[in-house]
Design a protein around this motif. Structure first.
Motif, PDB file in Angstrom:
ATOM      1  N   ARG A 298       0.841  -1.203   0.000  1.00  0.00           N
ATOM      2  CA  ARG A 298       0.000   0.000   0.000  1.00  0.00           C
ATOM      3  C   ARG A 298       0.870   1.245   0.000  1.00  0.00           C
ATOM      4  NH1 ARG A 298      -5.316  -0.854   0.917  1.00  0.00           N
ATOM      5  NH2 ARG A 298      -5.741   1.322   1.357  1.00  0.00           N
ATOM      6  N   THR A 299       0.432   2.240  -0.722  1.00  0.00           N
ATOM      7  CA  THR A 299       1.186   3.495  -0.771  1.00  0.00           C
ATOM      8  C   THR A 299       0.200   4.643  -0.983  1.00  0.00           C
ATOM      9  OG1 THR A 299       2.391   4.816  -2.387  1.00  0.00           O
ATOM     10  CG2 THR A 299       1.725   2.680  -3.128  1.00  0.00           C
ATOM     11  N   ASP A 300       0.645   5.849  -0.630  1.00  0.00           N
ATOM     12  CA  ASP A 300      -0.217   7.024  -0.851  1.00  0.00           C
ATOM     13  C   ASP A 300       0.009   7.629  -2.226  1.00  0.00           C
ATOM     14  OD1 ASP A 300      -1.224   6.782   1.662  1.00  0.00           O
ATOM     15  OD2 ASP A 300       0.324   8.087   2.559  1.00  0.00           O
ATOM     16  N   VAL A 301       1.023   7.133  -2.925  1.00  0.00           N
ATOM     17  CA  VAL A 301       1.349   7.738  -4.216  1.00  0.00           C
ATOM     18  C   VAL A 301       0.214   7.506  -5.205  1.00  0.00           C
ATOM     19  CG1 VAL A 301       2.902   7.559  -6.189  1.00  0.00           C
ATOM     20  CG2 VAL A 301       3.814   7.488  -3.879  1.00  0.00           C
ATOM     21  N   ALA A 302      -0.231   8.590  -5.859  1.00  0.00           N
ATOM     22  CA  ALA A 302      -1.360   8.434  -6.784  1.00  0.00           C
ATOM     23  C   ALA A 302      -0.879   8.019  -8.172  1.00  0.00           C
ATOM     24  CB  ALA A 302      -2.143   9.739  -6.887  1.00  0.00           C
ATOM     25  N   VAL A 303       0.126   8.719  -8.672  1.00  0.00           N
ATOM     26  CA  VAL A 303       0.553   8.461 -10.054  1.00  0.00           C
ATOM     27  C   VAL A 303       1.879   7.708 -10.031  1.00  0.00           C
ATOM     28  CG1 VAL A 303       1.257   9.543 -12.217  1.00  0.00           C
ATOM     29  CG2 VAL A 303      -0.621  10.519 -10.902  1.00  0.00           C
ATOM     30  N   LYS A 304       1.919   6.592 -10.754  1.00  0.00           N
ATOM     31  CA  LYS A 304       3.165   5.798 -10.793  1.00  0.00           C
ATOM     32  C   LYS A 304       3.966   6.042 -12.062  1.00  0.00           C
ATOM     33  CE  LYS A 304       2.789   2.360  -7.369  1.00  0.00           C
ATOM     34  NZ  LYS A 304       2.278   1.014  -7.572  1.00  0.00           N
ATOM     35  N   SER A 305       3.275   6.287 -13.176  1.00  0.00           N
ATOM     36  CA  SER A 305       4.022   6.465 -14.422  1.00  0.00           C
ATOM     37  C   SER A 305       3.127   7.112 -15.486  1.00  0.00           C
ATOM     38  CB  SER A 305       4.537   5.110 -14.908  1.00  0.00           C
ATOM     39  OG  SER A 305       5.388   5.275 -16.013  1.00  0.00           O
TER      40      SER A 305
ATOM     41  N   VAL B 272      -0.959   6.572 -15.025  1.00  0.00           N
ATOM     42  CA  VAL B 272      -1.324   5.305 -14.376  1.00  0.00           C
ATOM     43  C   VAL B 272      -0.995   5.291 -12.884  1.00  0.00           C
ATOM     44  CG1 VAL B 272      -0.680   2.866 -14.270  1.00  0.00           C
ATOM     45  CG2 VAL B 272      -1.058   3.934 -16.461  1.00  0.00           C
ATOM     46  N   GLY B 273      -1.879   4.719 -12.119  1.00  0.00           N
ATOM     47  CA  GLY B 273      -1.628   4.511 -10.686  1.00  0.00           C
ATOM     48  C   GLY B 273      -2.871   3.926 -10.039  1.00  0.00           C
ATOM     49  N   GLU B 274      -2.681   2.935  -9.171  1.00  0.00           N
ATOM     50  CA  GLU B 274      -3.851   2.277  -8.558  1.00  0.00           C
ATOM     51  C   GLU B 274      -4.648   3.218  -7.675  1.00  0.00           C
ATOM     52  OE1 GLU B 274      -3.517  -1.904  -7.420  1.00  0.00           O
ATOM     53  OE2 GLU B 274      -4.133  -1.701  -9.501  1.00  0.00           O
ATOM     54  N   ASN B 275      -3.996   4.273  -7.147  1.00  0.00           N
ATOM     55  CA  ASN B 275      -4.720   5.172  -6.245  1.00  0.00           C
ATOM     56  C   ASN B 275      -5.442   6.292  -6.964  1.00  0.00           C
ATOM     57  OD1 ASN B 275      -3.917   3.727  -4.069  1.00  0.00           O
ATOM     58  ND2 ASN B 275      -2.150   5.006  -3.593  1.00  0.00           N
ATOM     59  N   ILE B 276      -5.342   6.306  -8.271  1.00  0.00           N
ATOM     60  CA  ILE B 276      -5.953   7.400  -9.027  1.00  0.00           C
ATOM     61  C   ILE B 276      -7.434   7.530  -8.709  1.00  0.00           C
ATOM     62  CG2 ILE B 276      -6.743   7.862 -11.397  1.00  0.00           C
ATOM     63  CD1 ILE B 276      -3.899   7.579 -12.316  1.00  0.00           C
ATOM     64  N   LYS B 277      -8.092   6.406  -8.526  1.00  0.00           N
ATOM     65  CA  LYS B 277      -9.534   6.442  -8.279  1.00  0.00           C
ATOM     66  C   LYS B 277      -9.873   7.181  -6.975  1.00  0.00           C
ATOM     67  CE  LYS B 277      -9.341   1.665  -6.554  1.00  0.00           C
ATOM     68  NZ  LYS B 277      -8.314   0.905  -7.235  1.00  0.00           N
ATOM     69  N   ARG B 278      -8.926   7.205  -6.047  1.00  0.00           N
ATOM     70  CA  ARG B 278      -9.211   7.823  -4.748  1.00  0.00           C
ATOM     71  C   ARG B 278      -8.704   9.262  -4.664  1.00  0.00           C
ATOM     72  NH1 ARG B 278      -6.155   4.389  -1.388  1.00  0.00           N
ATOM     73  NH2 ARG B 278      -6.383   2.466  -2.552  1.00  0.00           N
ATOM     74  N   GLU B 279      -7.872   9.631  -5.618  1.00  0.00           N
ATOM     75  CA  GLU B 279      -7.190  10.921  -5.507  1.00  0.00           C
ATOM     76  C   GLU B 279      -8.124  12.085  -5.856  1.00  0.00           C
ATOM     77  OE1 GLU B 279      -4.262  11.119  -4.356  1.00  0.00           O
ATOM     78  OE2 GLU B 279      -3.417  13.043  -4.989  1.00  0.00           O
ATOM     79  N   ARG B 280      -8.205  13.076  -4.967  1.00  0.00           N
ATOM     80  CA  ARG B 280      -9.014  14.272  -5.253  1.00  0.00           C
ATOM     81  C   ARG B 280      -8.184  15.297  -6.029  1.00  0.00           C
ATOM     82  NH1 ARG B 280     -13.091  14.320  -1.017  1.00  0.00           N
ATOM     83  NH2 ARG B 280     -13.918  12.233  -1.284  1.00  0.00           N
ATOM     84  N   GLY B 281      -8.811  15.995  -6.925  1.00  0.00           N
ATOM     85  CA  GLY B 281      -8.154  17.124  -7.592  1.00  0.00           C
ATOM     86  C   GLY B 281      -7.138  16.724  -8.650  1.00  0.00           C
TER      87      GLY B 281
ATOM     88  N   ARG C 188      -5.050  19.000 -11.519  1.00  0.00           N
ATOM     89  CA  ARG C 188      -3.585  19.050 -11.608  1.00  0.00           C
ATOM     90  C   ARG C 188      -3.125  18.711 -13.022  1.00  0.00           C
ATOM     91  NH1 ARG C 188      -0.739  15.689  -6.969  1.00  0.00           N
ATOM     92  NH2 ARG C 188       1.144  16.587  -7.904  1.00  0.00           N
ATOM     93  N   ILE C 189      -3.740  17.704 -13.621  1.00  0.00           N
ATOM     94  CA  ILE C 189      -3.324  17.300 -14.973  1.00  0.00           C
ATOM     95  C   ILE C 189      -3.589  18.433 -15.964  1.00  0.00           C
ATOM     96  CG2 ILE C 189      -3.767  15.723 -16.915  1.00  0.00           C
ATOM     97  CD1 ILE C 189      -4.556  13.586 -14.810  1.00  0.00           C
TER      98      ILE C 189
END
Ligand code: ADP
Ligand code: ASP
Ligand code: MG
Length: 460
Positions: free
Chosen positions: A304-311, A394-403, A407-408
């Protein structure tokens, strides 16, 4: 057992091949099956020769065959192989290959016909030569390496140029050809990329297909891990050709890596992860020039990690089709009819966005869209935007990330965006831009998401 696959740059010259032998030897306890690409540049050169021949330039094609492909291989034999008898055997084998290729080029030039079936056969020589060479190099280092012809192991359909494996047949062949070698402590060395159909005719799995071979072989033989050795430290936060200081991603989920590969990250052939996912086999991406590095580990579940975007990846050569039709208003069955047309033309759609009266779809560039367009125009007016690219975050946490969207797109205020899509897999945001904007878009986004990353345990 494990599968170790080496790409073209990992076997581009004698020092690189010596490195590969060291890596294979370091894996002997794990019972490796070795899968190899053609040496760097060879597949491109073979395509070029075949195209020259098809264009009637047989003489030029022959010259290139000699200068670019065979001089290189003879030199490799000289630099790499110590025993003179081994050298002689390889030279004789490659000279036979050269003569066969010259005949093939002659045939292509007098008919002017370069079918994908013939091209697949021509391309097979690249991998057949690299595997021959590396097998002998391993044998000279006292390894019990055995050369295998992948066309006796991988069975595919007859979609030349982009064949798909027939798993049942492939499993039976791999079990009977490869398994006994592994069990008796030998090291099978086989070609990536090439296979054969049920009639025994040579096929290929599409450009970059050696990755896919390694995953298929790993899956059917139930490997413990599939190691893909390349010229980068692993999967990076962006294409290093655009972002030279991109970071290594230490761990990725199957889903994340599959999205990246599908949306253009060249480090993995897009189909590679399917067999691994189905059989839950970890895939590791490693750098053959820095074998001590851990690379990127791709597994079903990551820490588990808080990082939203991996690549961030991108795929160029995209065409967008916009279909507008007032007949769409409130009518059901419209989408089905549209998709049936794409189906009839064996064209796969990457992104779809809809409004009440229009639908936009992105597809890979095709030189001739006439038939497809004619049928689509029966449903409304169609406009086309070519030379587009899909960018994928891409990132598994993208679905949870606000805002995240702010940013993009806040970073891309002056980049025209043609389509936006999120939610398909919940692990990515994808959008379409003009090809000419790829570089600045990827740089901006990399800066946005990775410039302030300190070591987080996720990147390095
Ligand atoms: P191989 O010959 O080993 O199969 P490829 O050239 O097919 O290697 O793939 C490796 C290349 O992929 C790298 O050299 C790099 O330029 C490119 N690449 C593109 N996107 C990425 C990414 N996100 N991470 C790592 N490499 C990438
Ligand atoms: N040699 C093939 C190619 O260049 C396959 C591969 O390298 O994976 O596409
Ligand atoms: Mg590759």
């Amino acid at each position: 057992m494990i599968v170790v696959k080496f790409g073209g740059t990992s076997i581009q010259d004698a020092p690189a091949i010596r490195n590969v032998c060291d890596i294979v030897i370091s894996r002997v306890q794990q019972k490796p099956v070795v899968v190899l690409s053609a040496c760097a540049g060879v597949t491109n050169a073979l395509i070029h020769c075949a195209e020259l021949a098809a264009g009637g330039k047989e003489h030029e094609a022959r010259n290139r065959l000699n200068d670019v492909i065979f001089d290189k291989h003879y030199e490799l034999i000289q630099d790499l192989i110590e025993d003179l008898r081994d050298q002689d055997t390889l030279v004789r084998e490659f000279t036979q290959f050269k003569e066969e290729l010259e005949h093939l080029l002659y045939g292509i030039s007098i008919t002017g016909d370069l079918s994908s079936r013939v091209l697949d056969f021509v391309l097979s020589y690249g991998e057949r030569m690299s595997t021959s060479l590396v097998t002998v190099a391993l044998q000279e280092r006292d390894q019990r390496a055995v050369l295998i012809d992948s066309r006796n192991c991988l069975v595919t359909n007859s979609m030349f140029g982009k064949a798909e494996p027939l798993i049942e047949e492939t499993t039976a062949k791999c079990e009977s050809v490869i398994r006994p070698l592994i069990d008796s402590g030998k090291i099978p060395v086989m070609q990536g990329f090439i296979a054969s159909d049920v009639r025994g005719i040579t096929t290929t799995l599409g450009r970059g297909g050696s990755d896919y071979t390694s995953a298929i072989v790993g899956a059917v033989l139930k490997a413990d891990v599939i190691e893909i050795w390349s010229d980068v430290d692993g999967i990076l936060t962006a294409d290093p050709n655009i972002v030279p200081n991109a970071l290594r991603v230490k761990e990725m989920s199957f889903q994340e890596a599959a999205e990246l590969a599908y949306f253009g990250a060249k480090v993995l052939h897009p189909s590679t992860l399917l067999p691994a996912i189905e059989n839950n086999i970890p895939v590791t991406i490693l750098n053959s020039r820095r074998p001590k590095l851990e690379g990127t580990s791709i597994t079903a579940q990551t820490a588990r990690t808080d990082v939203a975007v991996k690549s961030i990846s991108y795929k160029s050569g995209i065409t967008v089709l916009n279909i507008s039709s007032t007949r769409m208003l409130g009518s059901y069955g419209f989408m089905k009819k549209i998709f049936d047309i794409f189906n009839d033309h064996s064209t796969s759609v990457d992104l779809v966005t809809t409004s009440e009266v229009s639908v936009s779809l992105s597809i890979e560039h095709s030189p001739d869209l006439t038939g497809l367009l004619q049928q689509l125009e029966e449903f409304g007016s169609v406009t086309i935007q070519e030379h587009r690219a899909i960018v994928c975050i891409v990132g598994e946490n993208i679905k949870r990330e606000r805002g995240l969207a702010a940013r993009i797109f806040g970073r891309l205020l002056d980049v025209p965006i043609d389509m936006i899509s999120q939610g398909g897999s919940e692990t990515n945001v994808t959008f379409v831009i003009r090809e000419e904007d790829i570089s600045r878009t990827v740089k901006e986004l990399h800066d946005e998401f990775f410039s302030s990353i300190t070591v987080t345990g996720v990147f390095e």
